[in-house]
Design a protein around this motif. Structure first.
Motif, mmCIF file in Angstrom:
data_model
loop_
_atom_site.group_PDB
_atom_site.id
_atom_site.type_symbol
_atom_site.label_atom_id
_atom_site.label_comp_id
_atom_site.label_asym_id
_atom_site.label_seq_id
_atom_site.Cartn_x
_atom_site.Cartn_y
_atom_site.Cartn_z
ATOM 1 N N TYR A 111 -5.807 1.881 10.171
ATOM 2 C CA TYR A 111 -7.327 2.627 10.481
ATOM 3 C C TYR A 111 -8.311 2.044 10.951
ATOM 4 O O TYR A 111 -8.659 0.928 11.053
ATOM 5 C CB TYR A 111 -8.045 2.422 8.538
ATOM 6 N N SER A 152 -7.405 8.829 9.077
ATOM 7 C CA SER A 152 -7.040 7.966 10.054
ATOM 8 C C SER A 152 -8.409 6.671 10.987
ATOM 9 O O SER A 152 -8.006 5.901 11.289
ATOM 10 C CB SER A 152 -6.748 8.965 10.858
ATOM 11 N N ASP A 185 -8.924 8.902 -1.749
ATOM 12 C CA ASP A 185 -7.259 9.283 -1.928
ATOM 13 C C ASP A 185 -7.534 10.678 -1.165
ATOM 14 O O ASP A 185 -8.013 11.266 -1.974
ATOM 15 C CB ASP A 185 -7.294 8.804 -2.815
ATOM 16 N N PRO A 186 -7.041 11.724 0.216
ATOM 17 C CA PRO A 186 -5.832 11.032 0.952
ATOM 18 C C PRO A 186 -7.103 9.818 1.967
ATOM 19 O O PRO A 186 -7.727 10.609 1.734
ATOM 20 C CB PRO A 186 -5.127 11.760 1.445
ATOM 21 N N MET A 187 -6.220 8.899 2.372
ATOM 22 C CA MET A 187 -6.932 8.369 3.120
ATOM 23 C C MET A 187 -7.067 8.823 4.799
ATOM 24 O O MET A 187 -5.950 9.225 5.129
ATOM 25 C CB MET A 187 -6.719 6.628 3.879
ATOM 26 N N TYR A 216 -3.218 -3.420 4.576
ATOM 27 C CA TYR A 216 -3.967 -2.575 6.521
ATOM 28 C C TYR A 216 -4.266 -3.642 7.277
ATOM 29 O O TYR A 216 -4.745 -4.839 6.752
ATOM 30 C CB TYR A 216 -4.797 -1.434 5.211
#
Length: 118
Positions: A49, A21, A17-19, A43
């Protein structure tokens, strides 16, 4: 991210976190496990992603969507390893470092192409 415990057993991947791309995984099985986890969380790969693997083994084609991965020349790697071992056996003072073994990207459907990325 950790993908195995001290004994080499695959563990549940904890997402950052954060993710990011995209995820670049150290092997196709880890990429497969990661894609399953992402999908279980709702997702979509590659829309949300992108995920890549390494090896081009059975997991690359079992994974849905099929996995973009790097295929290495395993035969060349084995030959280099045997040559190094034989040199070390004949000369205990022989040292060796890293060897570059070419590979190729096998494009499948787990990565959004650059020309279509947002």
């Amino acid at each position: 991210m950790d993908d195995r415990d001290e004994d080499g057993t695959y563990i549940d991947i904890q997402l950052p976190d954060p993710m990011p791309s995209a995820f670049v995984c150290n092997c196709d099985q880890v990429a497969h496990n990661l894609i399953n986890k992402l999908q279980d969380l709702g997702y979509t790969v590659p829309h949300d992603y992108s995920v890549t693997g390494f090896d081009n083994d059975i997991y690359a084609t079992l994974t849905r969507p099929p996995l973009t991965t790097v295929e290495v020349d395993v035969e060349r790697m084995a030959k280099l390893a045997v040559q190094s071992i034989l040199k070390k056996v004949s000369n205990p003072y022989y040292t060796f470092g890293r060897a570059l073994v070419p590979g190729r990207v096998v494009e499948r459907e787990s990565v959004i192409p650059l020309h279509t990325a947002p």
